[in-house]
Design a protein around this motif. Sequence first.
Motif, mmCIF file in Angstrom:
data_model
loop_
_atom_site.group_PDB
_atom_site.id
_atom_site.type_symbol
_atom_site.label_atom_id
_atom_site.label_comp_id
_atom_site.label_asym_id
_atom_site.label_seq_id
_atom_site.Cartn_x
_atom_site.Cartn_y
_atom_site.Cartn_z
ATOM 1 N N GLY A 28 -7.126 0.057 3.509
ATOM 2 C CA GLY A 28 -5.778 -0.478 3.403
ATOM 3 C C GLY A 28 -5.152 -0.305 2.032
ATOM 4 O O GLY A 28 -4.441 -1.190 1.545
ATOM 5 N N VAL A 29 -5.386 0.850 1.406
ATOM 6 C CA VAL A 29 -4.909 1.072 0.040
ATOM 7 C C VAL A 29 -3.423 1.430 0.023
ATOM 8 O O VAL A 29 -2.971 2.299 0.770
ATOM 9 C CB VAL A 29 -5.734 2.190 -0.635
ATOM 10 C CG1 VAL A 29 -5.046 2.697 -1.907
ATOM 11 C CG2 VAL A 29 -7.132 1.678 -0.957
ATOM 12 N N LEU A 72 1.720 5.450 -1.280
ATOM 13 C CA LEU A 72 0.663 5.252 -0.285
ATOM 14 C C LEU A 72 0.894 3.922 0.423
ATOM 15 O O LEU A 72 1.236 2.934 -0.216
ATOM 16 C CB LEU A 72 -0.722 5.242 -0.936
ATOM 17 C CG LEU A 72 -1.196 6.507 -1.660
ATOM 18 C CD1 LEU A 72 -2.519 6.237 -2.365
ATOM 19 C CD2 LEU A 72 -1.328 7.675 -0.688
ATOM 20 N N THR A 73 0.661 3.927 1.745
ATOM 21 C CA THR A 73 0.840 2.707 2.526
ATOM 22 C C THR A 73 -0.341 2.505 3.461
ATOM 23 O O THR A 73 -0.556 3.281 4.393
ATOM 24 C CB THR A 73 2.134 2.762 3.362
ATOM 25 O OG1 THR A 73 3.252 3.025 2.512
ATOM 26 C CG2 THR A 73 2.358 1.457 4.104
ATOM 27 N N ASP A 74 -1.150 1.489 3.171
ATOM 28 C CA ASP A 74 -2.230 1.055 4.067
ATOM 29 C C ASP A 74 -3.150 2.223 4.457
ATOM 30 O O ASP A 74 -3.460 2.415 5.640
ATOM 31 C CB ASP A 74 -1.627 0.420 5.318
ATOM 32 C CG ASP A 74 -2.631 -0.470 6.049
ATOM 33 O OD1 ASP A 74 -3.555 -0.974 5.394
ATOM 34 O OD2 ASP A 74 -2.483 -0.640 7.278
ATOM 35 N N VAL A 75 -3.612 2.974 3.467
ATOM 36 C CA VAL A 75 -4.427 4.163 3.732
ATOM 37 C C VAL A 75 -5.911 3.812 3.815
ATOM 38 O O VAL A 75 -6.433 3.070 2.981
ATOM 39 C CB VAL A 75 -4.209 5.228 2.630
ATOM 40 C CG1 VAL A 75 -5.201 6.380 2.783
ATOM 41 C CG2 VAL A 75 -2.780 5.751 2.694
ATOM 42 N N GLU A 105 -2.531 -2.582 -3.591
ATOM 43 C CA GLU A 105 -3.080 -3.402 -2.507
ATOM 44 C C GLU A 105 -4.252 -2.671 -1.871
ATOM 45 O O GLU A 105 -4.384 -1.451 -1.988
ATOM 46 C CB GLU A 105 -2.006 -3.674 -1.430
ATOM 47 C CG GLU A 105 -0.811 -4.455 -1.919
ATOM 48 C CD GLU A 105 0.260 -4.583 -0.838
ATOM 49 O OE1 GLU A 105 -0.060 -4.333 0.341
ATOM 50 O OE2 GLU A 105 1.405 -4.894 -1.181
ATOM 51 N N GLY A 106 -5.086 -3.430 -1.167
ATOM 52 C CA GLY A 106 -6.219 -2.841 -0.478
ATOM 53 C C GLY A 106 -7.496 -2.928 -1.303
ATOM 54 O O GLY A 106 -7.549 -3.592 -2.343
ATOM 55 N N THR A 107 -8.515 -2.231 -0.825
ATOM 56 C CA THR A 107 -9.840 -2.311 -1.434
ATOM 57 C C THR A 107 -10.465 -0.924 -1.518
ATOM 58 O O THR A 107 -10.349 -0.122 -0.588
ATOM 59 C CB THR A 107 -10.780 -3.216 -0.602
ATOM 60 O OG1 THR A 107 -10.179 -4.504 -0.445
ATOM 61 C CG2 THR A 107 -12.134 -3.377 -1.281
ATOM 62 N N ILE A 108 -11.118 -0.656 -2.631
ATOM 63 C CA ILE A 108 -11.967 0.529 -2.741
ATOM 64 C C ILE A 108 -13.412 0.049 -2.703
ATOM 65 O O ILE A 108 -13.792 -0.862 -3.452
ATOM 66 C CB ILE A 108 -11.697 1.308 -4.042
ATOM 67 C CG1 ILE A 108 -10.261 1.812 -4.068
ATOM 68 C CG2 ILE A 108 -12.666 2.479 -4.188
ATOM 69 C CD1 ILE A 108 -9.873 2.532 -5.360
ATOM 70 N N GLU A 109 -14.204 0.631 -1.812
ATOM 71 C CA GLU A 109 -15.599 0.231 -1.663
ATOM 72 C C GLU A 109 -16.527 1.358 -2.119
ATOM 73 O O GLU A 109 -16.277 2.531 -1.843
ATOM 74 C CB GLU A 109 -15.915 -0.110 -0.206
ATOM 75 C CG GLU A 109 -15.194 -1.334 0.321
ATOM 76 C CD GLU A 109 -15.536 -1.632 1.772
ATOM 77 O OE1 GLU A 109 -15.059 -2.656 2.293
ATOM 78 O OE2 GLU A 109 -16.263 -0.817 2.389
#
Length: 259
Positions: free
Chosen positions: A11-12, A22-25, A60-64
């Motif tokens: 969700g990046v 970028l939207t919710d990638v 926004e979002g998360t990188i794992e």
Amino acid sequence: MPNEPVLALRGVSKRFGAVQALTDVDLEIHPGEVVALVGDNGAGKSTLVKTVAGVHAIDEGTIEWKRKPVQIHRPHDAQALGVATVYQDLALCDNLDVVANLFLGSELRRGSILDEVAMEKRAKELLDTLSIRIPSVRIPVASLSGGQRQVVAIARALIGDPEVVILDEPTAALGVEQTAQVLDLVERLRERGLATLLISHNMADVQAVADRVAVLRLGRNNGVFSVRDTSHEEIIAAITGATDNAVTRRQARTTEASK
């Protein structure tokens, strides 16, 4: 393919002023896998690469990393995790030889003195392991061909033993033979168990080496396709956002003529 992704985006989103890049990638890359990232100009490919490489922090979002959330705010953060990025400009120093370029910023030392012997030995071992053929590791990079310069830049990225390698348009402006040399190296990265993200506009290159193709369109996900099970036309349709285009019309004419 291992089930656990080494790197994942969840969700990046990224905005630059009024521009939503970028939207919710979402994106996953697994060890020993080549994922091609494709999309038209302005689709968000460069922005996505730079968020993973630490040039731009995500909004926004998360990188794992191996299923654990991580913060990447600068290039050093990405490098410390094990992400190496080879940009299109290569950032090689033409006046330095291959050894000096490979170890630039990561020189081996014996006390306060550069250990030239150790660096040359390791450079030869790395290039041999990757089956990279160049006349000598002591010739200036300026004297190398475009393909040789590209593989040297990729080899330099491996000096730090990364687990993820990002290649930004590695075959752009290369001839047929030089392109083949670079694609052979991409396959050897897979054989070494590295996760490789390949950004490319060249669908022939993508279909030659990629396992999966992730399509970005207007900064959003527009499909992830298995290269083995997906036609060239389907990927082009996802990139353009239309099922009717020159490629699909040509395919239809060919099919009709063969009946």
